[in-house]
Structures are given as C-alpha cells and as structure tokens.
Design an enzyme around this catalytic site. Structure first.
Site, PDB file in Angstrom:
ATOM      1  N   HIS A 234      91.727 139.471  28.755  1.00  0.00           N
ATOM      2  CA  HIS A 234      91.865 138.016  28.697  1.00  0.00           C
ATOM      3  C   HIS A 234      90.756 137.469  27.797  1.00  0.00           C
ATOM      4  O   HIS A 234      89.591 137.437  28.189  1.00  0.00           O
ATOM      5  CB  HIS A 234      91.753 137.470  30.132  1.00  0.00           C
ATOM      6  CG  HIS A 234      91.733 135.977  30.230  1.00  0.00           C
ATOM      7  ND1 HIS A 234      91.412 135.321  31.410  1.00  0.00           N
ATOM      8  CD2 HIS A 234      92.028 135.006  29.330  1.00  0.00           C
ATOM      9  CE1 HIS A 234      91.488 134.013  31.215  1.00  0.00           C
ATOM     10  NE2 HIS A 234      91.850 133.793  29.961  1.00  0.00           N
TER      11      HIS A 234
ATOM     12  N   MET B 127      84.317 136.546  27.301  1.00  0.00           N
ATOM     13  CA  MET B 127      83.882 135.165  27.029  1.00  0.00           C
ATOM     14  C   MET B 127      82.795 135.183  25.967  1.00  0.00           C
ATOM     15  O   MET B 127      81.895 136.031  26.019  1.00  0.00           O
ATOM     16  CB  MET B 127      83.333 134.533  28.305  1.00  0.00           C
ATOM     17  CG  MET B 127      84.280 134.616  29.491  1.00  0.00           C
ATOM     18  SD  MET B 127      83.631 133.739  30.909  1.00  0.00           S
ATOM     19  CE  MET B 127      84.796 134.261  32.179  1.00  0.00           C
TER      20      MET B 127
ATOM     21  N   MET C 189      96.191 129.588  33.867  1.00  0.00           N
ATOM     22  CA  MET C 189      94.889 129.452  34.529  1.00  0.00           C
ATOM     23  C   MET C 189      95.035 128.515  35.730  1.00  0.00           C
ATOM     24  O   MET C 189      95.572 127.410  35.617  1.00  0.00           O
ATOM     25  CB  MET C 189      93.841 128.869  33.578  1.00  0.00           C
ATOM     26  CG  MET C 189      93.423 129.776  32.434  1.00  0.00           C
ATOM     27  SD  MET C 189      92.942 131.437  32.928  1.00  0.00           S
ATOM     28  CE  MET C 189      91.511 131.116  33.958  1.00  0.00           C
TER      29      MET C 189
ATOM     30  N   ASP D 199      87.678 140.032  31.493  1.00  0.00           N
ATOM     31  CA  ASP D 199      87.420 138.676  31.001  1.00  0.00           C
ATOM     32  C   ASP D 199      86.377 138.693  29.894  1.00  0.00           C
ATOM     33  O   ASP D 199      85.206 138.962  30.143  1.00  0.00           O
ATOM     34  CB  ASP D 199      86.926 137.797  32.153  1.00  0.00           C
ATOM     35  CG  ASP D 199      88.038 137.465  33.123  1.00  0.00           C
ATOM     36  OD1 ASP D 199      89.077 136.951  32.674  1.00  0.00           O
ATOM     37  OD2 ASP D 199      87.871 137.720  34.332  1.00  0.00           O
TER      38      ASP D 199
ATOM     39  N   HIS E 247      91.812 143.580  35.011  1.00  0.00           N
ATOM     40  CA  HIS E 247      91.681 142.349  34.227  1.00  0.00           C
ATOM     41  C   HIS E 247      90.260 142.260  33.680  1.00  0.00           C
ATOM     42  O   HIS E 247      89.278 142.296  34.428  1.00  0.00           O
ATOM     43  CB  HIS E 247      92.007 141.161  35.136  1.00  0.00           C
ATOM     44  CG  HIS E 247      92.065 139.850  34.441  1.00  0.00           C
ATOM     45  ND1 HIS E 247      93.181 139.419  33.763  1.00  0.00           N
ATOM     46  CD2 HIS E 247      91.161 138.864  34.326  1.00  0.00           C
ATOM     47  CE1 HIS E 247      92.956 138.223  33.256  1.00  0.00           C
ATOM     48  NE2 HIS E 247      91.727 137.855  33.583  1.00  0.00           N
TER      49      HIS E 247
ATOM     50  N   MET F  61      88.644 134.690  26.095  1.00  0.00           N
ATOM     51  CA  MET F  61      88.242 133.277  26.200  1.00  0.00           C
ATOM     52  C   MET F  61      87.209 133.059  25.103  1.00  0.00           C
ATOM     53  O   MET F  61      85.999 133.011  25.349  1.00  0.00           O
ATOM     54  CB  MET F  61      87.674 132.991  27.595  1.00  0.00           C
ATOM     55  CG  MET F  61      88.749 132.905  28.670  1.00  0.00           C
ATOM     56  SD  MET F  61      88.097 133.148  30.328  1.00  0.00           S
ATOM     57  CE  MET F  61      88.166 134.943  30.397  1.00  0.00           C
TER      58      MET F  61
ATOM     59  N   ASP G 160      95.724 133.206  37.182  1.00  0.00           N
ATOM     60  CA  ASP G 160      94.321 133.650  37.186  1.00  0.00           C
ATOM     61  C   ASP G 160      93.394 132.542  37.674  1.00  0.00           C
ATOM     62  O   ASP G 160      93.302 131.485  37.044  1.00  0.00           O
ATOM     63  CB  ASP G 160      93.961 134.048  35.741  1.00  0.00           C
ATOM     64  CG  ASP G 160      92.551 134.589  35.585  1.00  0.00           C
ATOM     65  OD1 ASP G 160      91.855 134.763  36.598  1.00  0.00           O
ATOM     66  OD2 ASP G 160      92.158 134.837  34.427  1.00  0.00           O
TER      67      ASP G 160
ATOM     68  N   SER H  48      89.872 141.219  38.675  1.00  0.00           N
ATOM     69  CA  SER H  48      89.018 140.849  37.546  1.00  0.00           C
ATOM     70  C   SER H  48      87.645 141.463  37.743  1.00  0.00           C
ATOM     71  O   SER H  48      86.950 141.152  38.721  1.00  0.00           O
ATOM     72  CB  SER H  48      88.881 139.329  37.456  1.00  0.00           C
ATOM     73  OG  SER H  48      87.750 139.019  36.670  1.00  0.00           O
TER      74      SER H  48
END
Ligand code: DX5
Ligand code: ZN
Length: 212
Positions: free
Chosen positions: A64, A35, A135, A33, A31, A66, A173, A6
């Site tokens: 991913h 957000m 998660m 992330d 990966h 979020m 993850d 990540s």
C-alpha cells in the site's frame, strides 16, 4: 473474508518472527504500508525492510503506497514480486498509465481511496483494476478509529463493480476489528487489513480467525 495483517503494528525488532507468526496464523496476505513523509505525515519503510519481509513471508505481499512519487516507488518495489501494489488516486495524475506499468511487472494493480473520495473517481478505471482499497481511517498511522461511512461507500462500489460485470475485489483498511468486520462483509468487502487488532492480540491466529 480474507485477512491482510498490516505489519505497521508489528514489533520491528523481531520482524522475522512476527512475519512467520502471522503466516502460520492463517493470514491471506501481508499488508505493507509504505509512507514517504510527504503524502502522509509519517515515514515508514523502504526496500531494505521490504526485502527482509519478502524473504520471511510465506504469504503474498500487498503493498500500500502512501507516497507522492508513485512511479518511483512502483519501480523500487516491483522486484519483490508482491501480489498487489496499490496507489492513492488523490496523488496520481496519470493513473491509467501507472496501472499498465504495474501490470507490466506481473503485479496486480489496485487503487486506494481516502475516506472523502467517492467511488465515481475511479469509475473509468475499474475494469483495469484487480482491487480497490477503501481507507476507513485517514492514512498515516495504525490504531485509529474506524470511519463508518466506508460501509455505504463499499456498497456503492460493489454495485458499480457488479453493474459492469467485473470481479474487482474490495479491500478495507483502518480500524478493522471483530465488531465491524461483519458489517464490512455485508457491504461486499472481500479483504480486510488489520494492524492493531491482530498485533495487540495474545494469539495472532485467534485474532485472524475471529475476522474470518
Ligand atoms: C494506515 C495504514 C493501515 C494501518 C491499519 O495509514 O494504511 O494499513 O496500519 O492499522 P489499524 O488496523 O491499526 O487501523
Ligand atoms: Zn494500509
């Protein structure tokens, strides 16, 4: 075991070098992330940075989300041709429709489950998914402690996948390291995400190999 470092834990001042180092270190996916500061109490990166990541990467991206507005973000990131886009089931009223949309771009759809969400939440979506992301921390931050109940959840999900005769992959993850990776493998996990464990190591290659 496949490994997806990540980049949340990377040094963003040297992002190009960091991406090259994990690719040369033998990672399977990168990966990413995303957000939005609403679904989770943190705000990370948008298309400008993901574009730079995609240019530097020699391995496929695993995005991913979020975020609250999944459709908006799927449309925003689809041009970067990631291998996977995953969205949280807790934040989507029309998951089946969104899966079709992700697939229409030639991207593999995945759904993410928070630590409290049971596998049964996606029972009738499983056959439309390429991957399920479990998660093992509460989403929002890197470097948190692994929540062990994910092991039982992975076993249940694996049994559900096999009972349906599917090939859906399981990714985990959060808080993954060389100590818990063996238990994850036994539970049927195919891919692990590792942020802090990889990027705090003196050799990214050795850290990635230790997870494999
Ligand atoms: C948490 C993120 C994770 C995180 C993993 O919300 O989804 O991908 O960066 O980092 P570590 O491996 O440090 O827990
Ligand atoms: Zn993640």
């Amino acid at each position: 075991m496949k490994v997806a470092p990540s980049i949340l834990s990377a040094d963003f001042g040297r992002l190009n070098e960091e991406i090259k180092a994990i690719c040369e270190g033998g990672c399977d996916f990168i990966h990413v992330d995303v957000m939005d500061g609403h679904f989770v109490p943190n705000h990370t990166i948008g298309p400008v940075v993901v574009s730079a990541v995609a240019k530097a990467a020699t391995k496929p991206l695993d995005i991913h989300l979020m975020v609250q507005n999944n459709t908006f973000f799927v449309e925003l990131f689809a041009p970067f041709k990631p291998e996977y886009i995953s969205f949280h089931i807790e934040e989507e009223k029309h998951p089946h429709r969104l899966i079709q949309k992700i697939r229409s771009y030639g991207i593999k759809p995945a759904i993410t489950l928070n630590p409290h969400t049971p596998p049964s939440a996606i029972e009738y979506l499983l056959e439309d998914l390429d991957m399920v992301l479990l998660m093992s921390v509460n989403p929002g931050f890197g470097g948190q402690k692994f929540i062990p109940s994910v092991l039982q959840k992975a076993k249940e999900l694996k049994a559900m996948i096999e009972a349906k005769g599917l090939k859906t992959l399981i990714e985990v993850d959060g808080g993954v390291n060389a100590e818990n990776v063996r238990e994850l493998e036994k539970a049927g996990v195919d891919i692990v995400v590792a942020g802090n464990y990889v990027f705090s190591a003196s050799s990214y290659k050795e850290a990635i190999e230790s997870l494999k």
